[in-house]
Design a protein around this motif. Structure first.
Motif, PDB file in Angstrom:
ATOM      1  N   LEU A   1     -21.728   8.430  44.908  1.00 45.38           N
ATOM      2  CA  LEU A   1     -22.060   9.759  44.382  1.00 45.38           C
ATOM      3  C   LEU A   1     -23.503  10.111  44.730  1.00 45.38           C
ATOM      4  CD1 LEU A   1     -20.314   9.844  40.895  1.00 45.38           C
ATOM      5  CD2 LEU A   1     -19.941  11.421  42.801  1.00 45.38           C
ATOM      6  N   GLY A   2     -24.366   9.110  44.773  1.00 47.93           N
ATOM      7  CA  GLY A   2     -25.747   9.340  45.184  1.00 47.93           C
ATOM      8  C   GLY A   2     -25.846   9.820  46.620  1.00 47.93           C
ATOM      9  N   VAL A   3     -25.029   9.253  47.496  1.00 50.11           N
ATOM     10  CA  VAL A   3     -25.005   9.710  48.890  1.00 50.11           C
ATOM     11  C   VAL A   3     -24.536  11.159  48.949  1.00 50.11           C
ATOM     12  CG1 VAL A   3     -23.882   9.366  51.126  1.00 50.11           C
ATOM     13  CG2 VAL A   3     -24.745   7.402  49.852  1.00 50.11           C
ATOM     14  N   LEU A   4     -23.543  11.483  48.144  1.00 40.24           N
ATOM     15  CA  LEU A   4     -23.085  12.876  48.069  1.00 40.24           C
ATOM     16  C   LEU A   4     -24.204  13.774  47.533  1.00 40.24           C
ATOM     17  CD1 LEU A   4     -20.744  14.847  48.439  1.00 40.24           C
ATOM     18  CD2 LEU A   4     -20.020  14.280  46.123  1.00 40.24           C
ATOM     19  N   CYS A   5     -24.978  13.270  46.581  1.00 41.01           N
ATOM     20  CA  CYS A   5     -26.109  14.038  46.041  1.00 41.01           C
ATOM     21  C   CYS A   5     -27.174  14.290  47.105  1.00 41.01           C
ATOM     22  CB  CYS A   5     -26.735  13.301  44.856  1.00 41.01           C
ATOM     23  SG  CYS A   5     -25.743  13.310  43.369  1.00 41.01           S
ATOM     24  N   ILE A   6     -27.365  13.328  47.995  1.00 45.55           N
ATOM     25  CA  ILE A   6     -28.329  13.508  49.081  1.00 45.55           C
ATOM     26  C   ILE A   6     -27.898  14.666  49.972  1.00 45.55           C
ATOM     27  CG2 ILE A   6     -29.261  12.455  51.183  1.00 45.55           C
ATOM     28  CD1 ILE A   6     -28.980   9.723  49.703  1.00 45.55           C
TER      29      ILE A   6
ATOM     30  N   SER B   1     -35.871  24.518  44.397  1.00 47.13           N
ATOM     31  CA  SER B   1     -35.311  24.131  45.699  1.00 47.13           C
ATOM     32  C   SER B   1     -36.182  23.073  46.369  1.00 47.13           C
ATOM     33  CB  SER B   1     -35.197  25.339  46.615  1.00 47.13           C
ATOM     34  OG  SER B   1     -34.317  26.276  46.083  1.00 47.13           O
ATOM     35  N   ILE B   2     -37.481  23.267  46.303  1.00 47.49           N
ATOM     36  CA  ILE B   2     -38.404  22.303  46.903  1.00 47.49           C
ATOM     37  C   ILE B   2     -38.310  20.964  46.163  1.00 47.49           C
ATOM     38  CG2 ILE B   2     -40.851  21.773  47.259  1.00 47.49           C
ATOM     39  CD1 ILE B   2     -41.216  24.813  47.803  1.00 47.49           C
ATOM     40  N   ILE B   3     -38.223  21.014  44.844  1.00 48.34           N
ATOM     41  CA  ILE B   3     -38.075  19.784  44.057  1.00 48.34           C
ATOM     42  C   ILE B   3     -36.788  19.065  44.445  1.00 48.34           C
ATOM     43  CG2 ILE B   3     -37.666  18.895  41.723  1.00 48.34           C
ATOM     44  CD1 ILE B   3     -39.627  21.078  40.737  1.00 48.34           C
ATOM     45  N   LEU B   4     -35.702  19.805  44.632  1.00 52.63           N
ATOM     46  CA  LEU B   4     -34.430  19.199  45.026  1.00 52.63           C
ATOM     47  C   LEU B   4     -34.527  18.558  46.407  1.00 52.63           C
ATOM     48  CD1 LEU B   4     -31.499  18.622  44.305  1.00 52.63           C
ATOM     49  CD2 LEU B   4     -30.905  20.839  45.277  1.00 52.63           C
ATOM     50  N   LEU B   5     -35.219  19.202  47.330  1.00 51.78           N
ATOM     51  CA  LEU B   5     -35.402  18.618  48.662  1.00 51.78           C
ATOM     52  C   LEU B   5     -36.198  17.317  48.594  1.00 51.78           C
ATOM     53  CD1 LEU B   5     -36.075  21.852  50.735  1.00 51.78           C
ATOM     54  CD2 LEU B   5     -34.123  20.314  50.954  1.00 51.78           C
ATOM     55  N   VAL B   6     -37.243  17.299  47.772  1.00 54.77           N
ATOM     56  CA  VAL B   6     -38.049  16.080  47.606  1.00 54.77           C
ATOM     57  C   VAL B   6     -37.206  14.981  46.952  1.00 54.77           C
ATOM     58  CG1 VAL B   6     -40.039  15.103  46.384  1.00 54.77           C
ATOM     59  CG2 VAL B   6     -40.262  17.282  47.576  1.00 54.77           C
ATOM     60  N   CYS B   7     -36.419  15.355  45.941  1.00 56.70           N
ATOM     61  CA  CYS B   7     -35.543  14.384  45.276  1.00 56.70           C
ATOM     62  C   CYS B   7     -34.531  13.807  46.257  1.00 56.70           C
ATOM     63  CB  CYS B   7     -34.822  15.034  44.096  1.00 56.70           C
ATOM     64  SG  CYS B   7     -35.881  15.397  42.696  1.00 56.70           S
ATOM     65  N   SER B   8     -33.992  14.638  47.126  1.00 58.30           N
ATOM     66  CA  SER B   8     -33.024  14.165  48.124  1.00 58.30           C
ATOM     67  C   SER B   8     -33.666  13.166  49.071  1.00 58.30           C
ATOM     68  CB  SER B   8     -32.462  15.333  48.915  1.00 58.30           C
ATOM     69  OG  SER B   8     -31.769  16.197  48.070  1.00 58.30           O
ATOM     70  N   PHE B   9     -34.893  13.443  49.447  1.00 55.97           N
ATOM     71  CA  PHE B   9     -35.620  12.524  50.324  1.00 55.97           C
ATOM     72  C   PHE B   9     -35.837  11.179  49.630  1.00 55.97           C
ATOM     73  CE2 PHE B   9     -39.689  10.786  51.841  1.00 55.97           C
ATOM     74  CZ  PHE B   9     -39.371  10.595  53.164  1.00 55.97           C
ATOM     75  N   ILE B  10     -36.201  11.202  48.362  1.00 56.21           N
ATOM     76  CA  ILE B  10     -36.389   9.964  47.597  1.00 56.21           C
ATOM     77  C   ILE B  10     -35.065   9.220  47.451  1.00 56.21           C
ATOM     78  CG2 ILE B  10     -36.972   9.067  45.301  1.00 56.21           C
ATOM     79  CD1 ILE B  10     -39.099  11.314  45.170  1.00 56.21           C
ATOM     80  N   LEU B  11     -33.990   9.961  47.186  1.00 51.48           N
ATOM     81  CA  LEU B  11     -32.677   9.330  47.016  1.00 51.48           C
ATOM     82  C   LEU B  11     -32.195   8.635  48.280  1.00 51.48           C
ATOM     83  CD1 LEU B  11     -30.708  11.902  44.842  1.00 51.48           C
ATOM     84  CD2 LEU B  11     -31.641   9.690  44.161  1.00 51.48           C
ATOM     85  N   ILE B  12     -32.578   9.140  49.433  1.00 50.16           N
ATOM     86  CA  ILE B  12     -32.189   8.488  50.684  1.00 50.16           C
ATOM     87  C   ILE B  12     -32.670   7.039  50.679  1.00 50.16           C
ATOM     88  CG2 ILE B  12     -32.699   8.365  53.158  1.00 50.16           C
ATOM     89  CD1 ILE B  12     -32.589  11.353  53.274  1.00 50.16           C
ATOM     90  N   PHE B  13     -33.920   6.840  50.288  1.00 50.63           N
ATOM     91  CA  PHE B  13     -34.477   5.495  50.306  1.00 50.63           C
ATOM     92  C   PHE B  13     -33.980   4.642  49.144  1.00 50.63           C
ATOM     93  CE2 PHE B  13     -37.409   7.789  53.023  1.00 50.63           C
ATOM     94  CZ  PHE B  13     -37.510   6.910  54.084  1.00 50.63           C
TER      95      PHE B  13
ATOM     96  N   MET C   1     -32.397   1.802  35.554  1.00 50.76           N
ATOM     97  CA  MET C   1     -33.466   2.567  36.202  1.00 50.76           C
ATOM     98  C   MET C   1     -32.890   3.664  37.099  1.00 50.76           C
ATOM     99  SD  MET C   1     -36.373   1.775  35.096  1.00 50.76           S
ATOM    100  CE  MET C   1     -37.471   2.484  36.303  1.00 50.76           C
ATOM    101  N   ARG C   2     -31.804   3.362  37.763  1.00 51.16           N
ATOM    102  CA  ARG C   2     -31.160   4.390  38.596  1.00 51.16           C
ATOM    103  C   ARG C   2     -30.561   5.486  37.723  1.00 51.16           C
ATOM    104  NH1 ARG C   2     -28.918   2.418  44.248  1.00 51.16           N
ATOM    105  NH2 ARG C   2     -30.586   0.987  44.766  1.00 51.16           N
ATOM    106  N   ALA C   3     -29.972   5.102  36.591  1.00 53.91           N
ATOM    107  CA  ALA C   3     -29.444   6.107  35.669  1.00 53.91           C
ATOM    108  C   ALA C   3     -30.574   6.995  35.165  1.00 53.91           C
ATOM    109  CB  ALA C   3     -28.732   5.432  34.503  1.00 53.91           C
TER     110      ALA C   3
ATOM    111  N   MET D   1     -25.969  14.312  37.622  1.00 58.18           N
ATOM    112  CA  MET D   1     -25.595  13.822  36.301  1.00 58.18           C
ATOM    113  C   MET D   1     -24.438  12.820  36.398  1.00 58.18           C
ATOM    114  SD  MET D   1     -24.386  15.980  32.956  1.00 58.18           S
ATOM    115  CE  MET D   1     -22.916  16.548  33.783  1.00 58.18           C
ATOM    116  N   LEU D   2     -23.439  13.115  37.230  1.00 54.54           N
ATOM    117  CA  LEU D   2     -22.306  12.200  37.391  1.00 54.54           C
ATOM    118  C   LEU D   2     -22.745  10.847  37.959  1.00 54.54           C
ATOM    119  CD1 LEU D   2     -19.541  14.594  38.775  1.00 54.54           C
ATOM    120  CD2 LEU D   2     -19.637  13.520  36.514  1.00 54.54           C
ATOM    121  N   ALA D   3     -23.644  10.869  38.926  1.00 49.93           N
ATOM    122  CA  ALA D   3     -24.149   9.611  39.482  1.00 49.93           C
ATOM    123  C   ALA D   3     -24.909   8.838  38.409  1.00 49.93           C
ATOM    124  CB  ALA D   3     -25.037   9.886  40.688  1.00 49.93           C
TER     125      ALA D   3
END
Length: 148
Positions: A19-24, A45-57, A85-87, A116-118
């Protein structure tokens, strides 16, 4: 272990990771799509883009070995190795996107729901005392060691 075997394992950390990969993917797509609003949604939108970048790693550990990153960033990312911690990080990211409703209802709600689901999957894995198991497909156990 194949991908089908991973899903049959009933380990919620595997479900959370996928689900995290889907979130990315959703994060990058929805972040770019909503950045063209001319109001405060640009900030979300910018916050979501930054979060996606963090989630990749966070979700694809193989990238920490491949991509040149700073020591501080590596320490920050390595904090999120447990289910709780991931939750927590997913819950925080979801909360931020839910707050975007204050400005305007937009497709950022979809990102909030999947984040939220992840987070719920990781929380369930922690509550069920399941060890965190990374997907081998995403560079989990064994794959990262083969590269070095």
């Amino acid at each position: 272990m194949t991908l089908a075997d991973e899903f049959r394992s009933r380990n919620f950390s595997i479900y959370g990771q996928w689900l995290g990969v889907l979130c990315i993917i959703l994060g990058f797509a929805l972040g770019i799509a909503n950045i063209f609003h001319f109001n405060l949604l640009i900030l979300f939108s910018i916050i979501l883009l930054v979060c996606s970048f963090i989630l990749i790693f966070i979700e694809i550990p193989l990238l920490l070995r491949i991509c040149p990153t700073s020591a501080k960033f590596d320490v920050f990312i390595r904090r999120f190795t447990t289910n709780y911690m991931r939750a927590a990080i997913y819950g925080l990211m979801s909360l931020v996107q839910w707050l975007s409703i204050i400005v305007d209802a937009s497709s950022l709600i979809v990102a909030a729901v999947f984040l939220m689901l992840a987070g719920v999957c990781y929380a369930l894995a922690g509550l069920k005392h399941q060890d965190f198991v990374g997907s081998k497909t995403l560079g989990g156990q064994g794959v990262a060691q083969m590269i070095v």
